[in-house]
Design a protein around this motif. Structure first.
Motif, PDB file in Angstrom:
ATOM      1  N   LYS A  33      27.034 -65.919  16.778  1.00  0.00           N
ATOM      2  CA  LYS A  33      27.533 -64.613  17.251  1.00  0.00           C
ATOM      3  C   LYS A  33      26.404 -63.596  17.380  1.00  0.00           C
ATOM      4  N   TYR A  36      24.266 -62.405  20.776  1.00  0.00           N
ATOM      5  CA  TYR A  36      24.765 -61.473  21.802  1.00  0.00           C
ATOM      6  C   TYR A  36      24.502 -60.008  21.482  1.00  0.00           C
ATOM      7  N   PHE A  44      22.824 -64.001  28.743  1.00  0.00           N
ATOM      8  CA  PHE A  44      23.948 -64.929  28.908  1.00  0.00           C
ATOM      9  C   PHE A  44      24.565 -64.801  30.305  1.00  0.00           C
ATOM     10  N   GLY A  84      36.409 -62.566  22.786  1.00  0.00           N
ATOM     11  CA  GLY A  84      35.038 -62.751  23.282  1.00  0.00           C
ATOM     12  C   GLY A  84      35.001 -62.696  24.797  1.00  0.00           C
ATOM     13  N   GLY A  86      33.149 -61.326  26.956  1.00  0.00           N
ATOM     14  CA  GLY A  86      31.923 -61.241  27.749  1.00  0.00           C
ATOM     15  C   GLY A  86      32.119 -60.207  28.840  1.00  0.00           C
ATOM     16  N   LYS A  90      35.645 -63.384  35.206  1.00  0.00           N
ATOM     17  CA  LYS A  90      36.629 -64.416  35.599  1.00  0.00           C
ATOM     18  C   LYS A  90      38.058 -63.967  35.352  1.00  0.00           C
ATOM     19  N   ILE A 109      38.302 -58.200  23.432  1.00  0.00           N
ATOM     20  CA  ILE A 109      37.859 -58.128  22.037  1.00  0.00           C
ATOM     21  C   ILE A 109      36.443 -58.677  21.994  1.00  0.00           C
ATOM     22  N   ILE A 111      32.431 -58.614  19.954  1.00  0.00           N
ATOM     23  CA  ILE A 111      31.537 -58.218  18.879  1.00  0.00           C
ATOM     24  C   ILE A 111      30.328 -57.482  19.479  1.00  0.00           C
ATOM     25  N   SER A 112      30.085 -57.704  20.762  1.00  0.00           N
ATOM     26  CA  SER A 112      28.916 -57.112  21.413  1.00  0.00           C
ATOM     27  C   SER A 112      29.333 -55.859  22.191  1.00  0.00           C
ATOM     28  N   ARG A 136      35.321 -55.556  17.856  1.00  0.00           N
ATOM     29  CA  ARG A 136      35.639 -56.151  16.550  1.00  0.00           C
ATOM     30  C   ARG A 136      35.487 -57.665  16.613  1.00  0.00           C
ATOM     31  N   PRO A 137      35.355 -58.326  15.465  1.00  0.00           N
ATOM     32  CA  PRO A 137      35.408 -59.787  15.447  1.00  0.00           C
ATOM     33  C   PRO A 137      36.781 -60.275  15.931  1.00  0.00           C
ATOM     34  N   LEU A 160      38.423 -68.130  26.771  1.00  0.00           N
ATOM     35  CA  LEU A 160      37.863 -68.816  27.939  1.00  0.00           C
ATOM     36  C   LEU A 160      36.429 -69.266  27.666  1.00  0.00           C
ATOM     37  N   GLY A 161      35.817 -69.863  28.702  1.00  0.00           N
ATOM     38  CA  GLY A 161      34.381 -70.158  28.637  1.00  0.00           C
ATOM     39  C   GLY A 161      34.008 -71.211  27.612  1.00  0.00           C
ATOM     40  N   THR A 163      34.361 -71.061  24.551  1.00  0.00           N
ATOM     41  CA  THR A 163      33.784 -70.444  23.351  1.00  0.00           C
ATOM     42  C   THR A 163      34.314 -71.142  22.099  1.00  0.00           C
TER      43      THR A 163
END
Ligand SMILES: C[S@@+](CC[C@H](N)C(=O)[O-])C[C@H]1O[C@@H](n2cnc3c(N)ncnc32)[C@H](O)[C@@H]1O
Length: 322
Positions: A33, A36, A44, A84, A86, A90, A109, A111-112, A136-137, A160-161, A163
């Protein structure tokens, strides 16, 4: 339409996690994590358009082609939460398909903060979509998003992706159980998983010829230098992608090119590296499409439908909470 950001709740502790991961006996590790930060998130985005990295394009092809079909399988009135997100590029296809049906709230949502801001920017212009972002996480964010649902809302969670592939297999199942605990029966989870494919194709995806993935990986050490005043010499480490056949995963490592000692003042430690010792920074587990139904069942879901990209084997699976 409307956009709002809910500030971060439980902040990840980089200093403590770096100390725990680098000072432990045996294989040194850093949680993926932390790849990022602002630079990592930007790198990325570049990785996701590299010729060798077909994963994001496959995921996007499936969402583009099947968004209407996916949405038609959901009960009316959903609140969408994406784990996540990103850049969220998409996700546009799904949100546009939902917006044709109803006004919808979308909760990315992340973390970055950089990725979250990019996502909000990317998707803010879609008519009838309101965005409420959570820095948030994953599970903290999902709880907060779920708390916003109206009485008749179903939750649609997007993961998605591939992860999920960043979790070890057991941890992935525990994570799905935790997600399920937050959902009500009839809520949905759209899960993207990268599938097994020939080894050269897999390794090239994580070790591209331009060296962007190498920069993405090495940036983790640069981040520790920037944020924890460490003195990693980036030229003394090399990016490495390897395939673990037993666990069916690509692993990213950073290999020390010489014996060296690195100071990390804000973690309160000095770390010795032997020549050829590695720091394990990320795993990307590969799945078989036919295993997803059983994984879903073991964790309180059933697999309603699955769409597979044949150009770059990748599966989008729509799971419903039992
Ligand atoms: C592999 S990228 C995928 C991004 C996007 N979903 C896609 O498919 O292209 C993983 C994303 O999850 C975010 N992330 C990683 N760990 C996280 C965590 N524990 N909680 C929330 N977000 C996290 C990262 O910042 C990153 O943007």
């Amino acid at each position: 339409m409307a956009t709002a950001v809910i500030a971060q709740h439980s902040k990840p502790n980089l200093a403590a996690d770096v100390r725990a991961g680098l000072c432990r006996p045996g294989q040194k590790e850093l949680p993926s994590k932390y790849l990022y930060d602002e630079i990592g998130s930007a790198l990325f985005e570049v990785v996701s358009v590299l010729p060798e990295y077909g994963l994001t394009r496959a995921d996007e092809r499936l969402l583009h082609r099947h968004a209407a079909d996916i949405v038609s399988r959901l009960k009316p009135q959903v609140l969408v939460a994406e784990l996540g997100s990103g850049s969220g590029k998409k996700t546009r296809w799904l949100l546009e398909a939902l917006a044709r049906r109803q006004c919808t709230t979308y909760c990315p949502i992340e973390i970055s903060p950089t990725a979250l801001a990019r996502c909000e920017n990317e998707l803010s212009g879609i008519d009838r979509i309101s965005i409420v972002g959570f820095e948030r996480p994953y599970l903290d964010g999902l709880l907060a998003a779920a708390a916003r649902r109206a009485e008749n809302d179903r939750l649609l969670v997007l993961f998605l992706g591939s992860t999920i592939g960043n979790f070890d297999r057991d941890a992935a199942e525990r994570f799905l159980t935790e997600v399920r605990r937050i959902l009500f029966p009839g809520d949905a989870l759209l899960l993207g998983t990268d599938l097994e494919k020939p080894l050269p194709q897999l390794l090239a995806a994580y070790d591209d010829s331009l060296g962007v993935t190498a920069a993405f990986n090495l940036n983790l050490l640069a981040r520790i230098n920037r944020e924890l005043d460490a003195d990693f010499d980036l030229a003394a480490f090399r990016h490495e992608a390897r395939y673990d056949t037993e666990h069916q995963r690509v692993e990213m490592h950073l290999r020390s090119l010489r014996d060296q000692i690195v100071s990390i003042p804000r973690s309160g430690c000095r770390v010795s590296f032997l020549k050829d010792e590695t720091v394990w920074t990320e795993s990307s587990h590969k799945y078989r499409a036919e295993d997803i139904s059983a994984i879903a069942r073991r964790n309180g879901f059933h697999c309603d439908s699955q769409w597979i990209d044949t150009e770059w084997p990748f599966a989008e699976s729509l799971l419903f909470a039992e």
